[in-house]
Motif scaffolding. Structure first.
Motif, PDB file in Angstrom:
ATOM      1  N   UNK A 167       0.846  -1.194   0.000  1.00  0.00           N
ATOM      2  CA  UNK A 167       0.000   0.000   0.000  1.00  0.00           C
ATOM      3  C   UNK A 167       0.878   1.240   0.000  1.00  0.00           C
ATOM      4  N   UNK A 168       0.595   2.131  -0.926  1.00  0.00           N
ATOM      5  CA  UNK A 168       1.299   3.408  -1.101  1.00  0.00           C
ATOM      6  C   UNK A 168       2.808   3.186  -1.255  1.00  0.00           C
ATOM      7  N   UNK A 169       3.181   2.164  -1.975  1.00  0.00           N
ATOM      8  CA  UNK A 169       4.601   1.914  -2.221  1.00  0.00           C
ATOM      9  C   UNK A 169       5.171   2.968  -3.159  1.00  0.00           C
ATOM     10  N   UNK A 170       6.439   3.299  -2.951  1.00  0.00           N
ATOM     11  CA  UNK A 170       7.092   4.336  -3.740  1.00  0.00           C
ATOM     12  C   UNK A 170       7.334   3.842  -5.166  1.00  0.00           C
ATOM     13  N   UNK A 171       6.936   4.609  -6.187  1.00  0.00           N
ATOM     14  CA  UNK A 171       7.090   4.145  -7.568  1.00  0.00           C
ATOM     15  C   UNK A 171       8.499   4.389  -8.101  1.00  0.00           C
ATOM     16  N   UNK A 172       8.769   3.807  -9.253  1.00  0.00           N
ATOM     17  CA  UNK A 172       9.957   4.160 -10.020  1.00  0.00           C
ATOM     18  C   UNK A 172       9.730   5.541 -10.635  1.00  0.00           C
ATOM     19  N   UNK A 173      10.807   6.149 -11.131  1.00  0.00           N
ATOM     20  CA  UNK A 173      10.724   7.489 -11.712  1.00  0.00           C
ATOM     21  C   UNK A 173      11.205   7.462 -13.152  1.00  0.00           C
ATOM     22  N   UNK A 174      10.301   7.690 -14.082  1.00  0.00           N
ATOM     23  CA  UNK A 174      10.682   7.863 -15.491  1.00  0.00           C
ATOM     24  C   UNK A 174      11.286   9.244 -15.686  1.00  0.00           C
ATOM     25  N   UNK A 175      12.055   9.409 -16.740  1.00  0.00           N
ATOM     26  CA  UNK A 175      12.694  10.694 -17.049  1.00  0.00           C
ATOM     27  C   UNK A 175      12.220  11.210 -18.399  1.00  0.00           C
ATOM     28  N   UNK A 176      11.770  12.447 -18.425  1.00  0.00           N
ATOM     29  CA  UNK A 176      11.434  13.061 -19.703  1.00  0.00           C
ATOM     30  C   UNK A 176      12.705  13.226 -20.532  1.00  0.00           C
ATOM     31  N   UNK A 177      12.622  13.102 -21.849  1.00  0.00           N
ATOM     32  CA  UNK A 177      13.824  13.240 -22.684  1.00  0.00           C
ATOM     33  C   UNK A 177      14.485  14.602 -22.496  1.00  0.00           C
ATOM     34  N   UNK A 178      15.818  14.568 -22.430  1.00  0.00           N
ATOM     35  CA  UNK A 178      16.581  15.810 -22.440  1.00  0.00           C
ATOM     36  C   UNK A 178      16.822  16.460 -21.094  1.00  0.00           C
TER      37      UNK A 178
END
Length: 736
Positions: free
Chosen positions: A280-291
């Motif tokens: 529950x409410x686990x911390x997600x991974x973080x994607x990066x916007x290009x550039x």
């Protein structure tokens, strides 16, 4: 629970032919003059069964532990069976239950933190554990359980189920067959279930983690019958409460039963398990916007998740295995397994849109229901032709996965937040993009893998020179279906043969020099809709590995060195807009590992990996020579455990992990900094009345460093996973 049926085919015919050949050879090679008639009384006396239990039902039992008890002297190498590491033309490490218990490990990821050739990442968009071996991903779909794929929970596997964790490095399709998840390029992981030891076991462990998560586990084992030939082992586990990450909660329930029986010329074993894992409410991974530049890692205990995020996984699984002695040196075996699993998630897919930590997040809900059946049959035997020894094996395997899926996604525009000062929002409606019905998902994927393998290990010069040659024919079939209508949308059916050649030379008894050539096989791609050849189905990828190495066994400690190069084909859309298998990822490196107890009271485990993972022949040459996503050029581990002189039962431990910088994008513009982590622990063994009592304490990330632990994992994607904060775990184990 249903188990797979083997259909008559060339596979079963080949196994039968080898069986007859081996049995006939045994009669010819071992024929002796008739012995005098035995004493009638002696005929009535059955030989004592030596109970040396092994999860894969082999007569010799599990390979022995190495001095120090943290690793074993050998492990399972698929069709080759259990092999002493000094006789294997491959690099591997086998971690024991002793290590797992003393380090209070929770999952496979915790165990593999000890391995300098492995780094832990995460599946794409979810909380699935993923393991980078030699710069290639091995996801939890590709874990083997007692030699069979696909039987364990997909996201997380509790170590209380396990006796050992066996890590084989390098390409391995010949050894284990093609993996259902498309891994098997950088390595393989086989998990060995527990068996009842010779002595009765009644053990209860209670503990607590930072954040208040409570833990209770029971481990019971008994042996019964004549000569203790029948054993049962039961494990029960419960974890519940908050973790060291703000507002994150975890619940885990595990139950397993392992059975075994050893007869005069046969061995049987079976396992049934259940695991339910809730986040529950686990911390997600973080994607990066290009550039954008990579944002600095936020506080390790902070949480940029949302209150409505959850992930629930529930699995029931089982295996049976039998081994039968057809002659003194000829053994046949059969195994089968099945799993039913369900997953339900509501996830917050988060993308960093600036180096200042600004984010955009959308909701992604999905439901999955899996049914897996798998099995294998085989025969293994030894014979001699003149001065040459032969260890022959043949096996046939089958695997079927039926997966039902559905998803629902909110508006991709998402909502704004920031990883340093997160904002909680009400769950947005997941109705922008929908596939299927979450409460009743349709069949969307059916995968079938089947193979046959033949191998001979020849021994020369009194076993100082070992030559292994073999091949596996693998067939990969896969069908895809529309999420909403159930109509068939894709049909893949391809076969290929992958060879193996390995040599071991022992110039001295405690030194082995080895070399190998081996390939891995993964499903080939289908050209996408934008290509001129859209819809073209390509043959399975062949990743090719060459490796040389040396292994030294000093008796109380050992060292391994390996040099390897692995090339993996990649799909590329060329300048003429035609998709083809023209690109390549080439990973070259060197590995050094050390283990054992070099002096009394001191145990060491660690090593380092130097890795050069490059992209080659990329589209228009744009990324030629650049690093592959998520592949640091240096990984180093060193752990030590010391028995304090003068204080009986007291041991102190420490571990240092170092990972060099890596890139989160193929163009190498988004650089993730290097990181170093320090762990420390203490163990005290005493007694409570007549019962043994073991007290343990462990601190991970002792300095509470904030760092991005990994970049990527899913091929071509460079998402970031934040390292865990300082976490204290204490427990007490009472043996009744």
């Amino acid at each position: 629970m249903s188990f797979p049926k083997f259909k008559p085919s060339a596979i079963s015919l080949a196994v039968l032919v080898l069986s007859c050949s081996l049995a006939q050879a045994q009669v010819q090679v071992q024929a002796q003059p008739a012995a005098p008639a035995a004493d009638p009384a002696a005929i009535q006396t059955m030989p004592t069964v030596n109970v040396n239990v092994s999860a894969d039902a082999t007569a010799s039992g599990l390979p022995a532990e190495y001095p120090g008890g943290q690793v074993a002297r050998g492990g399972r190498l698929g069709v080759l069976g259990n092999v002493d590491q000094m006789n294997a033309p491959f690099s591997s490490t086998v971690y024991t239950q002793t290590l797992m218990q003393d380090q209070q490990t929770r999952s496979i990821a915790d165990v593999l933190q000890n391995d300098p050739t492995v780094r832990v990442a995460r599946g794409f968009g979810n909380y699935q554990e993923l393991y980078m071996i030699r710069g290639f991903p091995v996801n939890s779909d590709d874990l083997a359980y007692n030699g069979l794929y696909g039987l364990l929970p997909r996201q997380f596997v509790a170590t209380e189920l396990l006796e050992r964790v066996e890590v084989l490095r390098g390409a391995n399709t010949f050894i284990n067959g093609a993996t259902p998840g498309g891994g098997g390029i950088g390595g393989a992981i086989n998990l060995v279930p527990k068996r009842a030891p010779n002595d009765p076991l009644t053990q209860v462990t209670a503990g607590v983690d930072s954040g208040g998560q409570a833990y209770l586990a029971t481990d019971l084992a008994r042996r019964f019958g004549p000569d203790n030939s029948t054993g049962i082992r039961v494990n029960l586990v419960r974890r519940s409460g908050d973790t060291a990450i703000d507002n994150e909660e975890r619940q885990l329930s595990v139950a397993s039963v392992g059975l075994d029986h050893r007869g005069r010329d046969f061995r049987l074993s079976a396992d049934v398990g259940f695991q339910e894992h809730k986040l529950d409410q686990s911390r997600p991974s973080l994607l990066l916007a290009p550039g954008i530049a990579v944002p600095g890692a936020p506080d390790a205990s902070s949480n940029f998740s949302q209150p409505w995020v959850y992930s629930n996984e529930r699995d029931t699984f089982g295996t049976v295995r039998g081994e039968f002695d057809l002659a003194p040196d000829v053994t046949a075996w059969a195994a089968a397994g099945a799993r039913r699993g369900s997953e339900n998630n509501s996830l917050a897919n988060t993308t960093a849109t600036s180096a200042a930590g600004d984010t955009s997040t959308y909701r992604f809900d999905n439901a999955r229901r899996d049914t897996v059946t798998t099995g294998e049959v085989g025969i293994r035997g030894k014979l001699r032709t003149g001065d040459v020894g032969h260890a022959l094996s043949a096996t046939a395997s089958t695997f079927t996965l039926k997966s039902r899926n559905a998803y629902a996604i909110s508006d991709f525009a998402g909502f704004a937040s920031n990883i340093y000062s997160p904002v909680s929002v009400a769950a947005p409606a997941a109705d922008f993009f929908v596939g299927g019905v979450l409460s009743d998902p349709l069949l969307t994927q059916k995968s079938e893998l089947s193979s046959i393998a033949l191998v001979d290990t020849l021994s020369f010069a009194q076993d100082r020179l070992l030559l292994t040659v073999g091949a596996r024919r693998q067939t990969i079939k896969e069908k895809g279906y529309d999420y909403t209508s159930g109509a068939e949308t894709a049909n893949y059916d391809k076969s290929a043969v992958t060879p193996v050649a390995g040599v071991v030379f022992k110039p001295m008894q405690n030194l082995s020099l080895y070399a190998n050539y081996i390939e891995s096989l993964t499903k080939g791609p289908v050209a996408g809709g934008t290509a001129l050849n859209a819809g073209e189905v390509f043959a399975p990828y062949r990743s090719k590995q060459k490796e040389i190495g040396a292994k030294y066994d000093a008796g109380t400690y050992g060292m391994n060195l390996a040099l390897f190069t692995t090339s993996q084909p990649m799909g590329v859309l060329n300048g003429s807009n035609i998709f083809g298998i023209d690109g390549e990822q080439r990973n070259r490196g060197a590995e050094f590992t050390v283990y054992g107890a070099p002096v009394r009271g001191l145990r060491l485990l660690g090593g380092l990996t130097l890795l050069d993972a490059k992209q080659r022949r990329t589209a228009s040459g744009a990324n030629d020579g650049k690093d592959v996503i998520g592949t640091p050029d240096l990984q180093a581990n060193l752990s030590a455990e010391w028995d304090v002189p003068g204080v009986r039962g007291l041991s102190l431990s420490g571990r240092v992990l170092h990972t060099a910088s890596q890139y989160a994008d193929a163009a190498n513009t988004q650089k993730v900094p290097s990181w170093r982590r320090v762990d420390a622990g203490v163990r005290y063994v005493t007694s409570l009345g007549k019962q043994a009592l073991t007290l343990r304490g462990q601190v991970e990330n002792l300095t509470n460093r904030d760092y991005w632990a990994s970049a990527g994992g899913y091929p071509g994607s460079g998402y970031l996973v934040l390292g865990a904060p300082r976490t204290l775990t204490v427990s007490a184990t009472l043996d009744f």
